[in-house]
Design a protein around this motif. Structure first.
Motif, PDB file in Angstrom:
ATOM      1  N   UNK A 267       6.255   2.100   8.779  1.00  0.00           N
ATOM      2  CA  UNK A 267       5.902   2.868   7.581  1.00  0.00           C
ATOM      3  C   UNK A 267       7.197   3.410   6.975  1.00  0.00           C
TER       4      UNK A 267
ATOM      5  N   UNK B 163       0.845  -1.190   0.000  1.00  0.00           N
ATOM      6  CA  UNK B 163       0.000   0.000   0.000  1.00  0.00           C
ATOM      7  C   UNK B 163       0.886   1.248   0.000  1.00  0.00           C
ATOM      8  N   UNK B 164       0.543   2.190  -0.845  1.00  0.00           N
ATOM      9  CA  UNK B 164       1.380   3.383  -0.961  1.00  0.00           C
ATOM     10  C   UNK B 164       0.533   4.636  -1.060  1.00  0.00           C
ATOM     11  N   UNK B 165       1.039   5.704  -0.466  1.00  0.00           N
ATOM     12  CA  UNK B 165       0.423   7.026  -0.616  1.00  0.00           C
ATOM     13  C   UNK B 165       1.443   7.931  -1.296  1.00  0.00           C
ATOM     14  N   UNK B 166       0.972   8.755  -2.207  1.00  0.00           N
ATOM     15  CA  UNK B 166       1.877   9.710  -2.842  1.00  0.00           C
ATOM     16  C   UNK B 166       1.347  11.123  -2.632  1.00  0.00           C
TER      17      UNK B 166
ATOM     18  N   UNK C  18       8.966   6.141   4.808  1.00  0.00           N
ATOM     19  CA  UNK C  18       8.759   7.518   4.357  1.00  0.00           C
ATOM     20  C   UNK C  18       9.817   7.841   3.323  1.00  0.00           C
TER      21      UNK C  18
ATOM     22  N   UNK D 137       6.379  13.170  -1.823  1.00  0.00           N
ATOM     23  CA  UNK D 137       6.475  12.477  -0.544  1.00  0.00           C
ATOM     24  C   UNK D 137       5.738  11.161  -0.709  1.00  0.00           C
ATOM     25  N   UNK D 138       6.371  10.099  -0.292  1.00  0.00           N
ATOM     26  CA  UNK D 138       5.727   8.812  -0.434  1.00  0.00           C
ATOM     27  C   UNK D 138       5.697   8.077   0.895  1.00  0.00           C
ATOM     28  N   UNK D 139       4.605   7.365   1.136  1.00  0.00           N
ATOM     29  CA  UNK D 139       4.494   6.564   2.358  1.00  0.00           C
ATOM     30  C   UNK D 139       4.105   5.152   1.948  1.00  0.00           C
ATOM     31  N   UNK D 140       4.785   4.185   2.503  1.00  0.00           N
ATOM     32  CA  UNK D 140       4.449   2.796   2.200  1.00  0.00           C
ATOM     33  C   UNK D 140       4.327   1.991   3.486  1.00  0.00           C
ATOM     34  N   UNK D 141       3.362   1.101   3.498  1.00  0.00           N
ATOM     35  CA  UNK D 141       3.175   0.244   4.676  1.00  0.00           C
ATOM     36  C   UNK D 141       4.135  -0.926   4.626  1.00  0.00           C
TER      37      UNK D 141
END
Lengths: 128, 146
Positions: B127, B45-48, B129, B56-60
Motif C-alpha cells: 500500500x 484503487x485509492x482512498x483520500x 501512503x 492523506x492518500x492510500x493506494x493499492x
C-alpha cells in the motif's frame, strides 16, 4: 433515564451478528515445476501476522485480514478493510511439512514442494 | 418512540448482511470478485482522507517496489503512474494467471493546492501512503474576533 445505554443494551441482546468483514477472493497465479507448486496471491495491505495458510486433507485455505490505518475524514474510499479468502484443492502429494510462505509488499508467495515419491523420475535404460 | 431506533438500525444491518451474502456468492465459486488491484477501467484503487492541514492518500500497489512508481504533483494536480512486471519464475508451467500486469496511470484533482516540497510517500505491505500537506494559502486559519 439515559436513552443511549438503553440502545447499547438492546444491541448486546441481539443474537445475529450483522457486522462481518467483507470477504473477497484474491487474484492468484499458480505455477508448477517438477519439484513444487508455486502460488502467488495479491493481498495489498495485509501484514504477516494476519495471514493464515491451512493445508488439510488436500484442501488449501488462504486467509488474510487487511486492517488499514485511516487518518482524517474520508473524502472517498475505494478499498477498505476486507478479508482475503480463497480455497483450493491441492494434490495429496504435497509435502506439507516443507511448505514455505513468504509475504512481500502485499504479495503472498507459497511454495508447496512435492513429496519425493511424486516427483517424475528419469529411468535409465540399461543395455543388456 | 426514539428508543426503537436501534430496531431500524438492526433492520438495515440485516439488509447489509443479505447484500454481502449475495456479493460473496461469486467468491464461493472461487472466482475473484472485486479484488483486483486495478479497477475495470485500469485505475488504481485509492482512498483520500482529509484533515485540517493535510491530505492523506492510500493506494493499492501490490508487489511493486518504489522504483516502479512515479508520483507527480503540481498545485492540486496529482498523477501516479507506474508499471507492474510479473516475476514469472523460470522453468515453471503456468496453471493460472489472474494477477494483472502492465502500466497504469491515474490522475487526481485534489480539493486544495498541495505544498509539493513537503509531500511524503511511504510504501508498506503493498500500500502506498501519501501525506500531502496543504499549501499555506489553502490551510484553515483561526480568526480572532477583535
Amino acid at each position: 433515564m439515559d436513552k443511549n445505554t438503553e440502545i447499547a443494551k438492546r444491541e448486546d441482546r441481539n443474537l445475529e451478528k450483522t457486522r462481518e468483514l467483507y470477504e473477497v477472493a484474491p487474484a492468484v497465479d499458480i505455477y508448477e515445476n517438477d519439484d513444487e507448486i508455486l502460488l502467488y496471491a495479491d493481498m495489498p495491505g495485509v501484514v504477516k501476522e494476519e495471514v493464515s495458510v491451512n493445508i488439510d486433507n488436500g484442501r488449501l485455505s488462504l486467509s488474510g485480514v487487511r486492517k488499514l490505518e485511516t487518518g482524517g475524514a474520508a473524502s472517498w474510499e475505494e478499498f477498505g478493510n476486507v478479508e482475503f479468502v480463497r480455497n483450493f484443492s491441492v494434490p495429496q502429494t504435497i509435502d506439507v511439512e516443507k511448505v514455505k510462505a513468504e509475504l512481500k509488499s502485499g504479495v503472498l508467495a507459497l511454495h508447496m514442494p512435492k513429496s519425493e515419491a511424486a516427483k517424475p523420475r528419469q529411468i535409465e535404460i540399461k543395455t543388456a | 418512540m426514539f428508543t426503537r431506533f436501534s430496531d431500524i438500525d438492526r433492520l438495515f444491518g440485516t439488509m447489509d448482511l443479505l447484500r454481502q451474502r449475495l456479493d460473496n456468492m461469486s467468491t464461493d465459486y472461487n472466482r475473484p470478485y472485486r479484488s483486483s488491484w486495478l479497477m475495470e477501467d485500469g485505475f488504481l484503487r485509492a482512498n483520500l482522507y482529509q484533515s485540517g492541514d493535510a491530505f492523506e492518500m492510500r493506494l493499492e500497489v501490490p508487489g511493486m517496489d518504489k522504483d516502479a512508481l512515479d508520483i507527480k504533483i503540481q498545485g492540486n494536480y496529482l498523477e501516479i503512474s507506474g508499471k507492474r512486471e510479473q516475476d514469472v519464475p523460470d522453468g515453471y508451467k503456468v496453471h493460472k494467471t489472474e494477477r494483472l500486469n502492465g502500466t497504469f496511470s491515474r490522475s487526481f484533482t485534489l480539493p486544495d493546492d498541495v505544498d509539493s516540497a513537503r509531500v511524503e510517500a511511504k510504501l508498506k505491505d503493498g500500500v502506498l501512503y501519501l501525506t500531502l500537506p496543504k499549501s499555506e494559502a489553502a490551510k484553515p486559519r483561526q480568526i480572532t474576533i477583535s
